[in-house]
Design a protein around this motif. Structure first.
Motif, PDB file in Angstrom:
ATOM      1  N   TYR A  28     -16.573   4.219   0.843  1.00 33.92           N
ATOM      2  CA  TYR A  28     -14.873   4.939  -0.316  1.00 33.92           C
ATOM      3  C   TYR A  28     -14.819   4.602  -1.919  1.00 33.92           C
ATOM      4  CZ  TYR A  28     -14.529   7.562   4.338  1.00 33.92           C
ATOM      5  OH  TYR A  28     -15.412   8.543   5.434  1.00 33.92           O
ATOM      6  N   SER A  30     -11.029   4.520  -3.722  1.00 34.80           N
ATOM      7  CA  SER A  30      -9.751   4.660  -4.211  1.00 34.80           C
ATOM      8  C   SER A  30      -9.145   4.441  -5.684  1.00 34.80           C
ATOM      9  CB  SER A  30      -8.448   4.077  -2.747  1.00 34.80           C
ATOM     10  OG  SER A  30      -8.686   3.402  -3.665  1.00 34.80           O
ATOM     11  N   LYS A  31      -8.002   5.982  -6.087  1.00 36.64           N
ATOM     12  CA  LYS A  31      -7.657   5.452  -6.855  1.00 36.64           C
ATOM     13  C   LYS A  31      -6.630   6.239  -7.097  1.00 36.64           C
ATOM     14  CE  LYS A  31     -10.897   8.580  -8.177  1.00 36.64           C
ATOM     15  NZ  LYS A  31     -11.212   9.567  -8.580  1.00 36.64           N
ATOM     16  N   ILE A  59      -1.968   7.258  -2.372  1.00 37.24           N
ATOM     17  CA  ILE A  59      -3.311   6.435  -3.086  1.00 37.24           C
ATOM     18  C   ILE A  59      -4.755   7.983  -3.156  1.00 37.24           C
ATOM     19  CG2 ILE A  59      -3.295   4.276  -3.599  1.00 37.24           C
ATOM     20  CD1 ILE A  59      -4.855   4.138  -0.799  1.00 37.24           C
ATOM     21  N   ARG A  60      -4.869   7.966  -3.829  1.00 37.68           N
ATOM     22  CA  ARG A  60      -6.810   9.306  -3.386  1.00 37.68           C
ATOM     23  C   ARG A  60      -7.956   8.833  -3.371  1.00 37.68           C
ATOM     24  NH1 ARG A  60      -7.295  12.683  -8.713  1.00 37.68           N
ATOM     25  NH2 ARG A  60      -8.832  13.771  -7.472  1.00 37.68           N
ATOM     26  N   MET A  61      -7.843   9.085  -2.102  1.00 37.47           N
ATOM     27  CA  MET A  61      -9.160   7.943  -1.427  1.00 37.47           C
ATOM     28  C   MET A  61     -10.015   9.589  -0.862  1.00 37.47           C
ATOM     29  SD  MET A  61     -10.694   5.367   0.324  1.00 37.47           S
ATOM     30  CE  MET A  61      -8.660   4.244   1.152  1.00 37.47           C
ATOM     31  N   GLN A  78      -9.565   2.082  -9.655  1.00 38.20           N
ATOM     32  CA  GLN A  78     -10.007   2.099  -8.339  1.00 38.20           C
ATOM     33  C   GLN A  78     -10.857   1.430  -8.241  1.00 38.20           C
ATOM     34  OE1 GLN A  78     -12.364   5.333  -9.308  1.00 38.20           O
ATOM     35  NE2 GLN A  78     -11.567   5.882 -11.753  1.00 38.20           N
ATOM     36  N   ILE A  86     -13.175   1.167   6.309  1.00 36.52           N
ATOM     37  CA  ILE A  86     -12.217   2.924   6.222  1.00 36.52           C
ATOM     38  C   ILE A  86     -12.271   3.322   7.532  1.00 36.52           C
ATOM     39  CG2 ILE A  86     -11.622   4.909   5.655  1.00 36.52           C
ATOM     40  CD1 ILE A  86     -11.043   2.622   2.623  1.00 36.52           C
ATOM     41  N   GLY A 275      -4.226  -0.811  -1.269  1.00 34.00           N
ATOM     42  CA  GLY A 275      -3.565  -0.314  -2.821  1.00 34.00           C
ATOM     43  C   GLY A 275      -2.914   0.031  -3.627  1.00 34.00           C
ATOM     44  N   GLN A 278      -2.660   0.238  -7.095  1.00 32.44           N
ATOM     45  CA  GLN A 278      -2.602   1.386  -7.296  1.00 32.44           C
ATOM     46  C   GLN A 278      -1.564   2.754  -7.936  1.00 32.44           C
ATOM     47  OE1 GLN A 278      -5.925   2.519  -4.373  1.00 32.44           O
ATOM     48  NE2 GLN A 278      -7.861   2.560  -6.304  1.00 32.44           N
TER      49      GLN A 278
END
Length: 339
Positions: A28, A30-31, A59-61, A78, A86, A275, A278
């Motif tokens: 995965y 994440s960002k 965060i975007r995953m 990232q 996860i 995260g 981020q």
């Protein structure tokens, strides 16, 4: 190289890039996500408007394909995680999403409880049943239940907690049958399940579910939180601050844009999240001036220390404030000079 060969090469590269975007890896990525104002999401009846804002950060995953994996390798903010970090073993996408949304629901319940308690307002908690987080494929529940179902009755018995449910089931033996009443969305259903021993523990019997308590909180004045499809428990602190601000006179924000993160326990303790670096990037891009970070009682590897390092690295003027519990955040806001 002539134009025809260049065009052919570009076409081949385009095809390879397109194909690689559909080839997923066991990782995965994440960002940084966004910082979202909470006032439009949280609604306490007859609340005053604030001059500033409290914001949750995300965060975007997503599952990594070849392109996103390579991009994350070259990006400082990232992160790449193996699937096992996860999702639990054999957990499906549906079960993962159900678990994340349930964590968000639990976070909202705790936030409401802590805010109403601190504000001296009325609330009550109702136990609604057992919440099914996931179902083991090789166990009997898989033939009847799905993630997200709510077990509200077993053998004409209602329970006050998921522990009482587990104690009742564990008192039986393999081959015994239990009749359950459960809800799927808003539809009530019934069924019979035969108990079975667990493969990894033959002395233990069950139906084969991972579960949690399903609670509903009733408040006066009423409050609603429209978190849509945002999952996870990390917005607990910021939900609590927004609810409390709407419940009480005055404006805690002091006119500032205040972001932050951290889980919220029933006793007001703020817990760490993943995260946070981020989230610092996301909050800074959204113009936040203050950021609350879990302090973890001053641990050297705390979210707060990681947030400080990230803030220094990106050169933000955003103030990073350590908090161990909800009262720490209130104390800081109480001495904040208003704009």
């Amino acid at each position: 190289m002539n134009r025809k060969n260049v065009a052919r090469l570009l076409l081949i590269l385009l095809v390879l890039i397109t194909i690689s975007s559909f080839f997923y890896l066991p990782y995965y990525v994440s960002k940084p996500g966004m910082a979202q104002e909470l006032e439009p999401i949280v609604d306490v009846t007859d609340a005053d408007e604030a001059n500033g804002s409290f914001m949750l950060t995300t965060i975007r995953m997503g599952k990594a394909n070849i392109i996103s994996y390579l991009m994350a390798k070259w990006s400082k903010y990232q992160e790449i995680y193996p699937e096992s970090a996860i999702r639990t073993e054999d957990e499906t996408d549906e079960e993962y999403n159900v678990r994340q949304l349930h964590l968000m629901d639990s976070s909202k319940t705790n936030a409401i409880k802590v805010a109403y308690e601190k504000a001296g307002k009325e609330f009550s908690l109702q136990y609604k049943g057992v919440y099914v987080l996931d179902v083991l494929e090789d166990m009997p529940a898989s033939r009847l239940l799905q993630p997200g179902d709510q077990i509200i009755q077993v053998d004409q018995l209602k329970f006050g907690s998921s522990k009482e449910f587990m104690d009742y089931i564990s008192s039986k033996k393999a081959g015994d049958k239990v009749h359950i009443v459960y809800k799927r969305e808003e539809t009530e259903k019934t069924g019979t399940i035969t108990l079975q021993s667990f493969k990894d523990d033959p002395n233990r019997v069950g139906i084969g579910i991972s579960l949690d308590d399903y609670k509903r909180i009733l408040t006066k004045p009423p409050v609603s939180i429209d978190s849509e499809e945002i999952g996870g428990p990390s917005a607990g602190l910021m939900f609590t601050l927004e609810i409390y601000n709407q419940l009480t006179d005055g404006d805690l924000t002091g006119g500032y844009k205040i972001a932050g993160t951290g889980t919220m326990a029933e006793d007001g303790t703020v817990g760490p999240i993943g995260g946070i670096s981020q989230k610092i990037v996301a909050a800074d891009k959204s113009g936040a001036e203050i950021f609350f970070a879990p302090n973890e009682k001053g641990a050297k590897t705390s979210n707060y220390r990681e947030a400080l390092a990230a803030a220094k690295d990106i050169g933000t003027d955003m103030k990073i404030i350590p908090v161990d519990d909800f009262q720490d955040a209130l104390d800081y806001l109480g001495q904040l000079k208003k704009k």
